[in-house]
Design an enzyme around this catalytic site. Structure first.
Site, PDB file in Angstrom:
ATOM      1  N   HIS A   7       0.841  -1.198   0.000  1.00 31.67           N
ATOM      2  CA  HIS A   7       0.000   0.000   0.000  1.00 31.67           C
ATOM      3  C   HIS A   7       0.873   1.244   0.000  1.00 31.67           C
ATOM      4  CE1 HIS A   7      -2.783   3.051   1.358  1.00 31.67           C
ATOM      5  NE2 HIS A   7      -3.762   2.248   1.020  1.00 31.67           N
TER       6      HIS A   7
ATOM      7  N   TYR B  58      -8.142  10.064   4.584  1.00 26.39           N
ATOM      8  CA  TYR B  58      -8.354  10.882   5.772  1.00 26.39           C
ATOM      9  C   TYR B  58      -9.313  12.008   5.374  1.00 26.39           C
ATOM     10  CZ  TYR B  58      -4.048   8.557   7.309  1.00 26.39           C
ATOM     11  OH  TYR B  58      -3.099   7.627   7.646  1.00 26.39           O
TER      12      TYR B  58
ATOM     13  N   PRO C 107      -3.212   5.764  17.810  1.00 28.41           N
ATOM     14  CA  PRO C 107      -3.203   5.083  16.510  1.00 28.41           C
ATOM     15  C   PRO C 107      -3.224   6.028  15.305  1.00 28.41           C
ATOM     16  CG  PRO C 107      -5.355   4.838  17.568  1.00 28.41           C
ATOM     17  CD  PRO C 107      -4.491   5.614  18.519  1.00 28.41           C
TER      18      PRO C 107
ATOM     19  N   LYS D 198       1.567   3.440  14.340  1.00 24.66           N
ATOM     20  CA  LYS D 198       2.965   3.140  14.695  1.00 24.66           C
ATOM     21  C   LYS D 198       3.107   2.075  15.776  1.00 24.66           C
ATOM     22  CE  LYS D 198       5.052   6.380  12.215  1.00 24.66           C
ATOM     23  NZ  LYS D 198       5.572   5.957  10.915  1.00 24.66           N
TER      24      LYS D 198
ATOM     25  N   TYR E 268       5.776   8.758   7.664  1.00 23.68           N
ATOM     26  CA  TYR E 268       4.552   7.940   7.621  1.00 23.68           C
ATOM     27  C   TYR E 268       4.893   6.449   7.624  1.00 23.68           C
ATOM     28  CZ  TYR E 268      -0.301   7.033   6.067  1.00 23.68           C
ATOM     29  OH  TYR E 268      -1.601   6.636   5.966  1.00 23.68           O
TER      30      TYR E 268
HETATM   31  C1  FAD Z   1      -7.979   0.370  16.739  1.00 23.26           C
HETATM   32  C2  FAD Z   1      -6.476   0.226  16.693  1.00 23.26           C
HETATM   33  C3  FAD Z   1      -5.818   0.273  15.453  1.00 23.26           C
HETATM   34  C4  FAD Z   1      -4.437   0.151  15.396  1.00 23.26           C
HETATM   35  N1  FAD Z   1      -3.812   0.211  14.163  1.00 23.26           N
HETATM   36  C5  FAD Z   1      -2.464   0.093  14.092  1.00 23.26           C
HETATM   37  C6  FAD Z   1      -1.778   0.041  12.821  1.00 23.26           C
HETATM   38  O1  FAD Z   1      -2.394   0.089  11.745  1.00 23.26           O
HETATM   39  N2  FAD Z   1      -0.409  -0.082  12.827  1.00 23.26           N
HETATM   40  C7  FAD Z   1       0.298  -0.190  14.008  1.00 23.26           C
HETATM   41  O2  FAD Z   1       1.533  -0.297  13.977  1.00 23.26           O
HETATM   42  N3  FAD Z   1      -0.329  -0.189  15.220  1.00 23.26           N
HETATM   43  C8  FAD Z   1      -1.678  -0.069  15.285  1.00 23.26           C
HETATM   44  N4  FAD Z   1      -2.310  -0.136  16.508  1.00 23.26           N
HETATM   45  C9  FAD Z   1      -1.514  -0.371  17.730  1.00 23.26           C
HETATM   46  C10 FAD Z   1      -1.159  -1.861  17.914  1.00 23.26           C
HETATM   47  O3  FAD Z   1      -2.315  -2.659  17.830  1.00 23.26           O
HETATM   48  C11 FAD Z   1      -0.470  -2.079  19.259  1.00 23.26           C
HETATM   49  O4  FAD Z   1       0.548  -1.123  19.396  1.00 23.26           O
HETATM   50  C12 FAD Z   1       0.119  -3.491  19.368  1.00 23.26           C
HETATM   51  O5  FAD Z   1      -0.903  -4.433  19.607  1.00 23.26           O
HETATM   52  C13 FAD Z   1       1.135  -3.567  20.511  1.00 23.26           C
HETATM   53  O6  FAD Z   1       1.606  -4.894  20.620  1.00 23.26           O
HETATM   54  P1  FAD Z   1       2.061  -5.442  22.040  1.00 23.26           P
HETATM   55  O7  FAD Z   1       2.477  -6.845  21.838  1.00 23.26           O
HETATM   56  O8  FAD Z   1       3.012  -4.491  22.677  1.00 23.26           O
HETATM   57  O9  FAD Z   1       0.759  -5.369  22.970  1.00 23.26           O
HETATM   58  P2  FAD Z   1      -0.625  -6.146  22.832  1.00 23.26           P
HETATM   59  O10 FAD Z   1      -0.950  -6.440  21.422  1.00 23.26           O
HETATM   60  O11 FAD Z   1      -1.597  -5.341  23.643  1.00 23.26           O
HETATM   61  O12 FAD Z   1      -0.341  -7.536  23.551  1.00 23.26           O
HETATM   62  C14 FAD Z   1      -0.210  -7.613  24.957  1.00 23.26           C
HETATM   63  C15 FAD Z   1      -0.610  -9.010  25.397  1.00 23.26           C
HETATM   64  O13 FAD Z   1      -0.420  -9.121  26.815  1.00 23.26           O
HETATM   65  C16 FAD Z   1      -1.533  -9.787  27.381  1.00 23.26           C
HETATM   66  N5  FAD Z   1      -1.645  -9.364  28.783  1.00 23.26           N
HETATM   67  C17 FAD Z   1      -2.094  -8.172  29.259  1.00 23.26           C
HETATM   68  N6  FAD Z   1      -2.036  -8.157  30.610  1.00 23.26           N
HETATM   69  C18 FAD Z   1      -1.543  -9.367  30.975  1.00 23.26           C
HETATM   70  C19 FAD Z   1      -1.259  -9.967  32.226  1.00 23.26           C
HETATM   71  N7  FAD Z   1      -1.467  -9.313  33.392  1.00 23.26           N
HETATM   72  N8  FAD Z   1      -0.781 -11.220  32.247  1.00 23.26           N
HETATM   73  C20 FAD Z   1      -0.545 -11.912  31.078  1.00 23.26           C
HETATM   74  N9  FAD Z   1      -0.802 -11.387  29.863  1.00 23.26           N
HETATM   75  C21 FAD Z   1      -1.289 -10.130  29.821  1.00 23.26           C
HETATM   76  C22 FAD Z   1      -2.716  -9.357  26.521  1.00 23.26           C
HETATM   77  O14 FAD Z   1      -3.784 -10.282  26.612  1.00 23.26           O
HETATM   78  C23 FAD Z   1      -2.085  -9.307  25.129  1.00 23.26           C
HETATM   79  O15 FAD Z   1      -2.211 -10.535  24.447  1.00 23.26           O
HETATM   80  C24 FAD Z   1      -3.695  -0.024  16.587  1.00 23.26           C
HETATM   81  C25 FAD Z   1      -4.347  -0.091  17.827  1.00 23.26           C
HETATM   82  C26 FAD Z   1      -5.725   0.034  17.881  1.00 23.26           C
HETATM   83  C27 FAD Z   1      -6.427  -0.046  19.229  1.00 23.26           C
END
Ligand code: FAD
Length: 391
Positions: free
Chosen positions: A83, A206, A298, A302, A388
């Site tokens: 994209h 957008y 979001p 990033k 971006y």
């Molecule tokens: C609507 C939306 C759209 C988005 N779009 C984008 C995008 O297009 N591009 C992009 O780069 N980012 C995007 N993001 C952000 C992205 O989804 C997050 O930054 C990403 O999921 C972070 O990954 P992570 O592994 O750090 O955390 P998470 O994905 O939150 O994973 C954390 C894990 O820890 C587990 N956990 C939590 N607490 C505990 C506990 N006490 N004990 C054991 N396990 C636990 C959870 O269940 C989860 O599985 C978006 C976010 C949202 C909400």
């Protein structure tokens, strides 16, 4: 054996203990397992829940590189879609930026986060990793790299030589890192919806409107993500399908630019645009990765990209220490990651200002001027394109 059940039958021991099986924890676990370093992931949700949680979709070139280079990119290469164009719509019409031809000439790969997580779980288990699903971390000791967790079998303890906090923005591990956290509520909320409908436009779009921002983002051939700016604290349940499509039609100016491809709304949630960054993301033997380390709005997509970048940096630092006895990269983990986190935060905030103006004529006029500059000025377009897609 690593991980193993200790003599008491309740203590698991491994080399790197990981809290959370999101993109951060799973990329880290995969990279370490590939180098023969034992890991154990403790995850609160079930396997089904982590593999169906729809969030991110836009992966930048660094994320694609990390995944492909480390043998984690099969799904992304097979089903991900390249994209490279985004569009801005407003009172002065619409313009497109072909960012694949601007800046460094790089593109996003659109690949839904739940598909990526599904791939990463399967590969991690293939590499000999172990995940305790349905196990909630309740307590963390950064000095001894110990966690307590509660699962179906009751309370258990796990220890490691190192502990990686990958449990997201509401997790437990981040509280074990002392020091100030800089927090910012950007004063804006989005209703994030998933529609069972193909994308309406070829590009990310957008839309800037006096009723509030609206966004359109591809996810898969059958599913499209839309965003609508809503008042902070709004109840998502008051947004019926009809109300959502009516607001999208107005803000996307369908009379001028063509109808949307509509379908049932399968998910709606209100997301407050917030940031949180701490001074350091390591303490004793605990290292924070992804949303646990820093939260980003979001607005510029990033979050998952930072999580993957940090997971690679941490994996490489742990490998340097464990295989080559070089502790310098691990000691520098916060210093390596935080400048990149701040650049992403800065661009995200820039996007927030572009997409939402305070409700006064002066700021609306400034935003219009910025859009004109983005439409007409090549230097501005190159700045946009580099930030971006990049980290
Ligand atoms: C609507 C939306 C759209 C988005 N779009 C984008 C995008 O297009 N591009 C992009 O780069 N980012 C995007 N993001 C952000 C992205 O989804 C997050 O930054 C990403 O999921 C972070 O990954 P992570 O592994 O750090 O955390 P998470 O994905 O939150 O994973 C954390 C894990 O820890 C587990 N956990 C939590 N607490 C505990 C506990 N006490 N004990 C054991 N396990 C636990 C959870 O269940 C989860 O599985 C978006 C976010 C949202 C909400």
């Amino acid at each position: 054996m690593d991980p193993q059940r200790g003599p008491e039958g309740v203590v698991d021991h491994t080399t790197v203990l990981i809290a959370g099986a999101g993109p951060a924890g799973l990329v880290l676990g995969n990279l370490l397992q590939a180098q023969g370093i034992g890991t154990l992931i403790v995850e609160r949700a079930s396997r089904e829940q982590v593999q169906t949680r729809a969030r991110a979709g836009f992966l930048g070139p660094n994320s694609a590189r990390v995944l492909v280079e480390h043998g984690l990119g099969a799904g992304l290469l097979h089903k991900g879609r390249s994209h490279g164009v985004c569009a801005f719509r407003g009172e002065d019409g619409e313009f497109e930026l072909d960012y694949s031809r601007l800046g460094q000439g790089e593109v996003h790969t659109v690949y839904p986060q739940q598909d990526l997580v599904t791939d990463l779980v399967a590969e991690y288990l293939d590499r000999g990793g172990e995940i305790r699903f349905g196990a909630t971390v309740t307590d963390v000791d950064s000095g001894t790299a110990t966690i307590r967790y509660r699962g179906e079998q009751g309370d258990s303890v796990a220890t490691g030589r190192f502990l990686a906090g990958c449990d997201g923005s509401n997790g437990v591990t981040r509280r074990a890192v002392p020091g100030p956290r800089l927090t910012q509520d950007h004063g804006v909320s989005w209703l994030a919806v998933l529609a069972e409908a193909p994308q309406s436009m070829a590009a990310v779009t957008y839309a800037i409107h006096d009723d509030g921002f609206a966004g359109h983002m591809a996810r898969s051939p059958e599913v499209t993500r839309y965003y609508l700016q809503v008042p902070p604290g709004d109840d998502p349940e008051t947004w019926t399908d009809d109300r959502i499509w009516a607001a999208l039609r107005t803000r996307m100016r369908v009379d001028e630019f063509g109808q949307l491809k509509e379908g049932p709304i399968t998910e709606r949630r209100v997301v407050r645009l917030r940031s949180e960054v701490s001074d350091r993301i390591q303490h004793d033997r605990l290292f924070l990765v992804g949303d646990a380390a820093s939260l980003i709005s979001p607005s510029a997509a990033k979050g998952a990209n930072l999580a993957i970048m940090e997971a690679e940096v941490l994996a490489s630092a742990l490998i340097s220490l464990l295989h080559n006895d070089d502790e310098r990269p691990l000691a520098a983990y916060s210093r390596t990651c935080l400048p990149r986190v701040w650049r992403a935060q800065e661009f995200s905030r820039w996007m927030i200002d572009l997409l939402h103006a305070p409700d006064d004529d002066f700021h609306r006029a400034l935003r219009r001027a910025r859009l004109h500059s983005l439409r007409d000025c090549r230097a501005h377009q190159n700045f946009f394109a580099e930030h971006y897609v990049g980290i």
